[in-house]
Scaffold this active site. Structure first.
Site, PDB file in Angstrom:
ATOM      1  N   LEU A 165     -78.470  46.151 -73.639  1.00 57.50           N
ATOM      2  CA  LEU A 165     -79.765  45.475 -73.574  1.00 57.50           C
ATOM      3  C   LEU A 165     -79.603  43.955 -73.573  1.00 57.50           C
ATOM      4  O   LEU A 165     -78.822  43.401 -74.351  1.00 57.50           O
ATOM      5  CB  LEU A 165     -80.646  45.886 -74.753  1.00 57.50           C
ATOM      6  CG  LEU A 165     -81.117  47.338 -74.787  1.00 57.50           C
ATOM      7  CD1 LEU A 165     -81.892  47.602 -76.069  1.00 57.50           C
ATOM      8  CD2 LEU A 165     -81.971  47.670 -73.560  1.00 57.50           C
ATOM      9  N   CYS A 166     -80.366  43.322 -72.707  1.00 61.50           N
ATOM     10  CA  CYS A 166     -80.327  41.866 -72.608  1.00 61.50           C
ATOM     11  C   CYS A 166     -80.576  41.191 -73.949  1.00 61.50           C
ATOM     12  O   CYS A 166     -79.904  40.236 -74.316  1.00 61.50           O
ATOM     13  CB  CYS A 166     -81.384  41.410 -71.597  1.00 61.50           C
ATOM     14  SG  CYS A 166     -81.774  39.647 -71.651  1.00 61.50           S
TER      15      CYS A 166
END
Length: 276
Positions: A165-166
């Protein structure tokens, strides 16, 4: 997103290459445009950004676009493997799309998504890299108007394997609230334009429960329209003499080009699975 960069070095096998100015259809109107869209499908959101990149590459002016997603969606960064999403159980039930920009996966639910597309003359220039700082500085000023202080992540050791996840990744210009990442960006560059995707996390989503948003962390509730207005004020179309964004709709040629990109790229299984 976390400053993942993609550059187009040669025409791709697509309806129009964003490195070929002749296909995008240049417009005589180089006014800085502000486009505020309602909820749309993942494929359309990505396709319209690509069509705008084509347009600006062909000689158009700057475009700032805010948009929403018609259903919660996971967007993969350009370089990410589709198989990696198997490790994030909370987002298994939502649709997935691959962006044309780099960085980590984003759960587009309770967040604000923007795209900024600017004409450039040298994609390797430091001024293009500084767009990250320029945009994130404007976001920090915007949030201060709502009583929320954000800080830059600064230099930190990179993990050997970047998280999926960013908002679990860290780049120097990323924005933090109470130690949690709440803002990040990634770029795609052509010879004559740059597209920067960005996301501002507002609230936690059940599809990414490990990621609190600005409201969760600060208790401040903000309307999207208020954020748009304040951010436009702090992010002028260009550095130098004051200019203003002109509220607009996509050009007809951009809408037609977006239809092509939907079919040939963003709903095409080969694009999604290009990194299996």
């Amino acid at each position: 997103m976390d400053q993942g960069q993609v550059s187009d070095s040669q025409p791709a096998n697509n309806p129009a290459s964003s490195s070929d100015a002749s296909t995008g259809g240049a417009s005589a109107d180089q006014s800085p445009r502000l486009i505020i869209d309602g909820p749309s499908s993942a494929a359309w959101n990505m396709a319209l950004d690509q069509a705008i990149l084509d347009s600006v590459s062909a000689g158009g002016g700057p475009v700032l676009r805010f948009y929403e997603w018609d259903v919660p969606t996971l967007s993969l960064g350009y370089f990410q493997s589709l198989a990696d999403r198997s490790g994030h159980a909370a987002s298994h039930s939502i649709p997935v799309v691959r962006r044309s920009t780099g960085g980590g996966a984003i759960v587009h639910h309770h967040e604000l998504t923007y795209s900024l597309t600017l004409p450039i003359t040298d994609r390797a220039a430091t001024s293009v890299q500084r767009i990250y700082d320029r945009v994130h500085s404007a976001i920090r000023k915007t949030m201060l108007e709502f009583g929320v202080a954000l800080e830059r992540a600064g230099q930190r050791p990179a993990p050997p394997t970047p998280p999926f996840l960013c908002f679990q990744r860290r780049a120097e210009e990323d924005l933090l609230c109470a130690g949690y990442k709440v803002g990040g960006s990634a770029q795609r560059r052509t010879a004559r334009a740059v597209l920067q995707h960005g996301s501002i996390l507002l609230n936690v989503s059940q599809f990414a429960p490990e990621l609190p948003g600005i409201t969760d962390l600060s208790g401040r509730h903000m309307k999207r329209s208020e954020i748009y207005e304040a951010l436009c004020k702090h992010l002028p179309p260009q550095q130098g003499p004051p200019t203003e964004w002109i509220k607009s709709s996509p050009f007809e040629m951009e809408l037609k080009q977006a239809d092509n990109w939907v079919e040939k790229r963003f709903t095409e299984p080969g694009w999604l699975k290009r990194r299996p």
